[in-house]
Structures are given as C-alpha cells and as structure tokens.
Design a protein around this motif. Structure first.
Motif, PDB file in Angstrom:
ATOM      1  N   GLY A 245     -21.973  -4.717   7.704  1.00  0.00           N
ATOM      2  CA  GLY A 245     -23.034  -5.297   6.877  1.00  0.00           C
ATOM      3  C   GLY A 245     -23.223  -4.578   5.551  1.00  0.00           C
ATOM      4  N   SER A 246     -22.231  -3.819   5.110  1.00  0.00           N
ATOM      5  CA  SER A 246     -22.358  -3.039   3.869  1.00  0.00           C
ATOM      6  C   SER A 246     -21.970  -3.876   2.658  1.00  0.00           C
ATOM      7  N   GLY A 247     -22.073  -3.265   1.490  1.00  0.00           N
ATOM      8  CA  GLY A 247     -21.713  -3.949   0.246  1.00  0.00           C
ATOM      9  C   GLY A 247     -20.225  -3.999  -0.005  1.00  0.00           C
ATOM     10  N   PHE A 248     -19.431  -3.335   0.860  1.00  0.00           N
ATOM     11  CA  PHE A 248     -17.984  -3.402   0.693  1.00  0.00           C
ATOM     12  C   PHE A 248     -17.484  -4.565   1.542  1.00  0.00           C
ATOM     13  N   ALA A 249     -17.313  -5.703   0.906  1.00  0.00           N
ATOM     14  CA  ALA A 249     -17.095  -6.967   1.625  1.00  0.00           C
ATOM     15  C   ALA A 249     -15.822  -6.962   2.467  1.00  0.00           C
ATOM     16  N   ILE A 250     -14.771  -6.321   1.975  1.00  0.00           N
ATOM     17  CA  ILE A 250     -13.493  -6.350   2.709  1.00  0.00           C
ATOM     18  C   ILE A 250     -13.681  -5.778   4.109  1.00  0.00           C
ATOM     19  N   PHE A 251     -14.298  -4.583   4.200  1.00  0.00           N
ATOM     20  CA  PHE A 251     -14.509  -3.952   5.499  1.00  0.00           C
ATOM     21  C   PHE A 251     -15.592  -4.678   6.293  1.00  0.00           C
ATOM     22  N   ALA A 252     -16.638  -5.108   5.638  1.00  0.00           N
ATOM     23  CA  ALA A 252     -17.740  -5.777   6.331  1.00  0.00           C
ATOM     24  C   ALA A 252     -17.242  -7.053   7.020  1.00  0.00           C
ATOM     25  N   LYS A 253     -16.382  -7.820   6.350  1.00  0.00           N
ATOM     26  CA  LYS A 253     -15.852  -9.053   6.938  1.00  0.00           C
ATOM     27  C   LYS A 253     -14.858  -8.751   8.055  1.00  0.00           C
ATOM     28  N   LEU A 254     -14.074  -7.705   7.852  1.00  0.00           N
ATOM     29  CA  LEU A 254     -13.126  -7.307   8.906  1.00  0.00           C
ATOM     30  C   LEU A 254     -13.859  -7.046  10.211  1.00  0.00           C
ATOM     31  N   LEU A 255     -14.988  -6.361  10.109  1.00  0.00           N
ATOM     32  CA  LEU A 255     -15.720  -5.945  11.304  1.00  0.00           C
ATOM     33  C   LEU A 255     -16.398  -7.104  12.020  1.00  0.00           C
TER      34      LEU A 255
ATOM     35  N   PRO B 258      -2.205  -2.911   1.244  1.00  0.00           N
ATOM     36  CA  PRO B 258      -2.702  -3.153  -0.111  1.00  0.00           C
ATOM     37  C   PRO B 258      -3.153  -1.858  -0.793  1.00  0.00           C
ATOM     38  N   GLY B 259      -3.568  -0.896   0.011  1.00  0.00           N
ATOM     39  CA  GLY B 259      -4.067   0.374  -0.513  1.00  0.00           C
ATOM     40  C   GLY B 259      -4.864   1.072   0.567  1.00  0.00           C
ATOM     41  N   MET B 260      -5.560   2.122   0.178  1.00  0.00           N
ATOM     42  CA  MET B 260      -6.363   2.868   1.135  1.00  0.00           C
ATOM     43  C   MET B 260      -7.646   3.280   0.430  1.00  0.00           C
ATOM     44  N   GLY B 261      -8.789   2.818   0.986  1.00  0.00           N
ATOM     45  CA  GLY B 261     -10.059   3.179   0.378  1.00  0.00           C
ATOM     46  C   GLY B 261     -10.304   4.675   0.463  1.00  0.00           C
ATOM     47  N   TYR B 262     -11.104   5.209  -0.481  1.00  0.00           N
ATOM     48  CA  TYR B 262     -11.394   6.645  -0.438  1.00  0.00           C
ATOM     49  C   TYR B 262     -12.757   6.935  -1.053  1.00  0.00           C
ATOM     50  N   ILE B 263     -13.296   8.058  -0.637  1.00  0.00           N
ATOM     51  CA  ILE B 263     -14.494   8.651  -1.246  1.00  0.00           C
ATOM     52  C   ILE B 263     -14.187  10.128  -1.439  1.00  0.00           C
ATOM     53  N   PHE B 264     -14.558  10.682  -2.595  1.00  0.00           N
ATOM     54  CA  PHE B 264     -14.459  12.136  -2.722  1.00  0.00           C
ATOM     55  C   PHE B 264     -15.773  12.673  -3.279  1.00  0.00           C
ATOM     56  N   TRP B 265     -16.034  13.923  -2.943  1.00  0.00           N
ATOM     57  CA  TRP B 265     -17.319  14.541  -3.301  1.00  0.00           C
ATOM     58  C   TRP B 265     -17.098  15.644  -4.333  1.00  0.00           C
ATOM     59  N   ARG B 266     -17.900  15.568  -5.387  1.00  0.00           N
ATOM     60  CA  ARG B 266     -17.790  16.548  -6.468  1.00  0.00           C
ATOM     61  C   ARG B 266     -19.174  17.017  -6.861  1.00  0.00           C
TER      62      ARG B 266
ATOM     63  N   ALA C 264     -17.976  10.051  -5.164  1.00  0.00           N
ATOM     64  CA  ALA C 264     -17.302   9.261  -6.192  1.00  0.00           C
ATOM     65  C   ALA C 264     -16.250   8.365  -5.555  1.00  0.00           C
ATOM     66  N   GLY C 265     -15.833   7.359  -6.350  1.00  0.00           N
ATOM     67  CA  GLY C 265     -14.808   6.424  -5.883  1.00  0.00           C
ATOM     68  C   GLY C 265     -15.394   5.049  -5.668  1.00  0.00           C
ATOM     69  N   PRO C 266     -14.553   4.024  -5.685  1.00  0.00           N
ATOM     70  CA  PRO C 266     -15.035   2.638  -5.560  1.00  0.00           C
ATOM     71  C   PRO C 266     -15.842   2.383  -4.296  1.00  0.00           C
ATOM     72  N   LEU C 267     -15.436   2.966  -3.167  1.00  0.00           N
ATOM     73  CA  LEU C 267     -16.159   2.729  -1.912  1.00  0.00           C
ATOM     74  C   LEU C 267     -17.590   3.242  -2.015  1.00  0.00           C
ATOM     75  N   ALA C 268     -17.745   4.433  -2.588  1.00  0.00           N
ATOM     76  CA  ALA C 268     -19.079   5.037  -2.683  1.00  0.00           C
ATOM     77  C   ALA C 268     -20.020   4.125  -3.468  1.00  0.00           C
ATOM     78  N   LYS C 269     -19.498   3.523  -4.537  1.00  0.00           N
ATOM     79  CA  LYS C 269     -20.346   2.637  -5.354  1.00  0.00           C
ATOM     80  C   LYS C 269     -20.739   1.385  -4.576  1.00  0.00           C
ATOM     81  N   ASN C 270     -19.822   0.889  -3.751  1.00  0.00           N
ATOM     82  CA  ASN C 270     -20.078  -0.356  -3.033  1.00  0.00           C
ATOM     83  C   ASN C 270     -21.035  -0.209  -1.857  1.00  0.00           C
ATOM     84  N   ILE C 271     -20.996   0.924  -1.159  1.00  0.00           N
ATOM     85  CA  ILE C 271     -21.814   1.030   0.057  1.00  0.00           C
ATOM     86  C   ILE C 271     -23.107   1.811  -0.176  1.00  0.00           C
ATOM     87  N   GLY C 272     -23.222   2.487  -1.327  1.00  0.00           N
ATOM     88  CA  GLY C 272     -24.471   3.149  -1.659  1.00  0.00           C
ATOM     89  C   GLY C 272     -24.586   4.564  -1.114  1.00  0.00           C
ATOM     90  N   PRO C 273     -25.526   5.350  -1.662  1.00  0.00           N
ATOM     91  CA  PRO C 273     -25.623   6.774  -1.339  1.00  0.00           C
ATOM     92  C   PRO C 273     -26.029   7.067   0.115  1.00  0.00           C
TER      93      PRO C 273
END
Length: 594
Positions: A310-320, A354-362, A371-380
C-alpha cells in the motif's frame, strides 16, 4: 648403480658433495652461460641443477637436448658458491657436473611449455594433458588430491568404518540425473547402467548387518557440465551407518572434513565443527538466496514486504497484491553511495532484470537522510522502519527485489555475493561451513495441481506416517547438505527404511505400489526382512580438493577430465562403435537429428 637413478631430483644436498650420482628426469629448461650449459633436471619430486662444459666428454650430447626430453645423467655433486645458492630449492646448495648422458626419450616440438606460467586454451591443455600434468601447479594439485584421499581413508578407519566396494555395472535407477547405459551382449535388447551413486547398495549393506560402511566411490552421471561439476564421472567419500540419527551423521562426518581442511587448507581458518550452524532450507533461501550459502559473507537478506504494501511505490505495491509475492531487502553496510548503487543496478540489468531498487543513507546538515528514488516514493516513516529492521546507518545502503521468490531468489543470491565481495565484507582466508536441513519432500505441480518430489524421495519424512497424512507441502525430510564457501560439499539423509511409509510417500507423488516394486524392487524387498534405521551421506572429493587448491574450475583437480562438451580430446571419446560391435550387441545407431 641402479640403471636409472641413485637419487631423485629432490634428494641431493651438501652432504653429497664429492659423490658420483645418477639422476633421471625431464629437461625443465636449458641455459647457455658463455659456453657452460646449465640444465634444470626435473622429476616428480623436485629439481636439480646440472651443468656441463666443453671439458666433459658428454658436452656435445648435452648440446642437443631440448625442453622436456627425458634423460639420464651421471655426474659428480659439487657445492655451489655462496652467492649462487638457491634457497627456494631443497637442492639449491649443490649442482651436478655431467660426465655422461643418455637420452631416454626425445621430445618433438612442444604444443605447450611446461616451464613457466604461460596460459594456454583449455582445449590445448586437455588434448595434451600428459604435458599439462607435468606443470608444477598441476603436479601440486594431483599430489594434494592423493593426499586428501589418503587422509579421508585414514580418518574413516580411525572412526571404526570399514571400506567395502559396490558394483560398477548395475541396473538403471532414477536418482535425479541421466544414466550412462551399457548394452548387454548376453541379453540382447537389455542394458546395464553405470551407478549414479552407490545409494541402494550401501543401504543394502546396512540391511545385511554391516554397521559402518565407507568407500571412495566413482559415480557416473550424464549431466550438463559446469565449472564446479564434471559432466561424466566424479568421486565421493560415501558412507552409511546403522542405528543413527541425523545428528549422529553430523557428528561423524564433520570432524573428518574439518580435519582434512585444517591439514590441507594452507593455514586458512576452519570453523569449529561444533559451531557449524544448522539452517533450514527455507531460511537459507530467504537469507542467502541459495541452499549452499557462503557464510564468510555476513549479509542476510530480509523480507520487507510490509513496508511496501500500500505504499507510494506502485511497482512493489501492485506486486504484493498477487499471491505468493514478496519484497526482499539485501543490506549493504558501507555501500551508501550513488556510484555503488548505480553499479549494482547495472548488475541486475545484466542478470535480465529491469533493475534493482535501492535506498542509501547519508548525512546532510548533521542529520541522517535517506536518499534514492525508493525513499522519495515511500516516504520517511516507511524508510526509517526499513532502516531499523535492517540495522543500517549513515554510509550504508539496501537493495530491493520483488516478485515470486522462485523467480528472483537466484539473482538476489548473486547480488548478495557481489555486494559482499565489492565492499570487502567477505572474509577470504576462511572455510565457513553450514548444515542445510529440513528439506521439503514435495512441491506442487502448477500444471496438474498434483504433488511431485522436490528433493530425495528416499528420505525418512519427519514425523513418519503421521506427517504423510497431512498437507504434503508441510512434509519435511531428514535430508541435509553441507555447504562451504558457496559450494555444496556433502549431501545425505536418514533413509526411509519402512516399506509402508515408502509406499505412502510415493503414492502422494503419483506412483503406485507396483511401480515402486518395479523400479526399486531389490531395496523394497530387502526392507521387508528386518531393515535397521540407517542414514549417511556422500562428500564430493573433486569439489573439496577444488576448494583446497583455491581454484574455481574442477578440471584443475581431476587428472584426466572431460571438457565442457563431455569429450575426451586426448583419447578421442566418445567414439563411433565398429559395425562388428553393433552386430554383436544387436544394436543400430540412428543418425543425429538435423
């Protein structure tokens, strides 16, 4: 004096100075130093420097020899001057002045050089394997293999086992690979098979009342080749015991293998057998993406599905929303840079994803930031929950794969390995072992809806007959593998020795009692005459030596291996049979399909 040698090429030292000696071996290399000829003479044991000058009656004959000629020399042992001593050789303090030479076997122009470290195509090495085997690295590998087998044998005898030999020509028995069939001359139209393993025979040895059996056994399987697998035949340390539990088997074989790795592991750390973890098959798949994990790498994958549902990252949310799907995270301590994350994303694309999602912390303005696209999509909030679950912090990263585990698990396991290697997390100078246990016996056939064997059908079900009366997908077998550094070294089981349980186990997979009798009649019949509880395992000798020799190619530790296409280039196998042979066997060969 002996016809060929008084000493080997590793035996002479300063105590022999002044003696007349005879050596035989191969010309490793020839050097001309201002009219004085030096030859490094090599045999199986070592190298001795011999020399000849124009004052020797043998000089003209010595001038003719070339690399890899087999020669015999007679001469005098002389001490080398202090500045010419070679401390790398056991014979480095002496040299032998040649008085007489005999050519025992001249050599044609060489297709590959024995001296030096040149690389040659594998096809050349296998075609001229007898030359390849003369090379120092190959001599070391083959001596290592021989010593490992000797050590295994001695350790098994010391544990109260006896060695018995089982047949090489037997009946065909489906054991998960293709048989090599052997036509019978006396029984036209019928075939023997080379044994894939001594499995049924070693169980019959237990039924016959022999308590502890072992064998250094040849096994034959018509398999597709891999770097860590021989496509035709291999050897295993095969053992079986009566009146034992799974833990008894572990307690028997673990010290044997640990001892071998300590003896021949060149000082690498060997984990204490008492501390080898026992990991369920399903946990191994979850944490490592494989049932043969490399535990030198500390990374454990985790299921993080709930954070994406149910997150903002639609690809994973729909998969689940689909049944049987999952999102898995691969932690990457110290991998928290965009450059490294992009590199791993490219790795996933090379693997067909297609690729591999990632989050990194700085750290940003004194605070930790995801940081990273996933972090922006699913929120803090979700990102922080993931970080806490994985135990990560500033400078770390996590990578994500989703879908049905059977589809992405293999790539996830490879990604874990690459991350561990690239970030320097994998401990190199170590042999890390783990028992993989609780293998499921059945899996569902998606097409028919029925059940089929996922693993060894002859393993005793945990819970016996009661377990077989429940959901087949919940049935675990007393089956186990031993993994080391990413390779399966041992496979075994506590055997199903009760006919009624065996018939029920096969019935679930769609085999009637009559078919079980037809396929495995010898063993099933024997079990009706007082079969003891028994179990055992087999350890792959080729793969063990491969690890000890620090090579990733099993052909480096087999004396005469086949190539990747199951061909013996040296002997010309497989070959076409003669017409007389076919007539005698009453066989006809069909032309290959175009």
């Amino acid at each position: 004096m002996h016809a060929y040698r008084s000493h080997t090429c590793a035996a002479l030292n300063k105590s022999h100075v002044g003696e007349k000696v005879r050596l035989s071996g191969w010309v490793h290399r020839v050097r001309d130093h201002g009219g004085i000829l030096f030859i490094d003479l090599r045999d199986h044991y070592g190298v001795t420097q011999v020399l000849c000058d124009p004052d020797s009656a043998a000089f003209k004959d010595v001038e003719k020899v070339r690399s890899e000629w087999c020669i015999r020399i007679d001469g005098e042992v002389k001490a080398r001057s202090a500045d010419l001593v070679n401390p790398k050789l056991p014979t480095g303090e002496i040299e032998v002045f040649v008085r007489e030479i005999e050519v025992l076997g001249a050599a044609n122009e060489l297709p590959l050089m024995v001296f030096g470290d040149q690389e040659y195509p594998e096809e050349t090495r296998l075609r001229y394997r007898y030359l390849d085997l003369r090379r120092e690295a190959m001599q070391d590998n083959m001596k290592l293999r021989s010593d490992v087998v000797r050590s295994m044998r001695q350790r098994m005898w010391n544990n109260g086992f006896r060695e018995f030999q089982t047949p090489i020509i037997t009946a065909s028995s489906p054991e998960g690979a293709r048989d090599f069939l052997v036509p019978s001359r006396l029984h036209p139209g019928k075939f023997y098979a080379l044994p894939q393993a001594p499995q049924q025979f070693k169980q019959l040895i237990m039924v016959s009342g022999y308590d502890k059996y072992f064998q250094i056994a040849p096994c034959f399987r018509d398999e597709d080749p891999r770097a860590d697998r021989s496509p035709t035949d291999f050897y295993q340390l095969d053992l079986e015991m009566s009146f034992v539990t799974q833990q008894d088997v572990f307690d028997t074989i673990s010290p044997v293998l640990a001892g071998v790795f300590e003896e021949f592991g060149a000082g690498a750390k060997v984990d204490n057998p008492a501390e080898w973890p026992q990991i369920s098959y399903r946990d191994a798949a979850m944490w490592y993406g494989t049932d043969k994990p490399d535990l030198r790498n500390p990374i454990k994958m985790q299921d993080v599905s709930e954070h994406f549902r149910g997150s903002g990252f639609a690809i994973f949310a729909k998969l689940l929303e689909q049944d049987g799907t999952q999102i898995r995270a691969i932690p990457a301590p110290t991998g928290g840079s965009r450059k490294f994350c992009d590199r791993m994303n490219a790795f996933a694309q090379k693997e067909g994803l297609p690729g591999m999602g990632y989050i990194f912390w700085r750290e940003t303005d004194g605070a930790m930031e995801a940081a990273g696209p996933l972090a922006k999509n699913i929120g803090p909030e979700r990102t922080e929950a993931i970080r806490q679950q994985l135990g990560l912090g500033v400078g770390d990263a996590a990578f994500f794969l989703g879908g049905k585990p059977a589809v992405f698990e293999k790539v996830a396991g490879k990604a874990r390995t690459v991350i561990g290697d690239e970030l320097g997390l994998t401990e190199k100078n170590r042999f890390a072992f783990a028992w993989i246990v609780d293998f499921p016996i059945y899996q569902k056939d998606e097409e028919t809806g029925g059940y089929e064997f996922e693993h060894n059908p002859f393993s005793m079900p945990q819970g016996g007959m009661d377990a077989l009366n429940g959901d087949p997908l919940d049935v675990m077998g007393y089956q186990y593998d031993l993994a080391c550094n990413g390779y399966e070294l041992v496979s075994g089981a506590i055997r199903n020795h009760k006919p009624e349980i065996m018939f029920k186990a096969f019935e679930i997979a769609g085999y009637g009692e009559e078919e079980v009798h037809n396929r495995f009649g010898g063993m099933v019949n024997a079990f009706q005459y007082g079969a003891p509880p028994h179990g055992g395992c087999a350890a792959g000798i080729d793969r063990i030596v491969m690890l000890l020799a620090d090579t990733a190619n099993i052909r480096e530790v087999i004396m005469f291996p086949m190539n990747q296409r199951a061909e013996d280039l040296m002997m010309g196998a497989p070959s076409l049979p003669m017409n007389e042979q076919l007539r005698e066997l009453r066989l006809r060969v069909l032309p290959p399909e175009s």
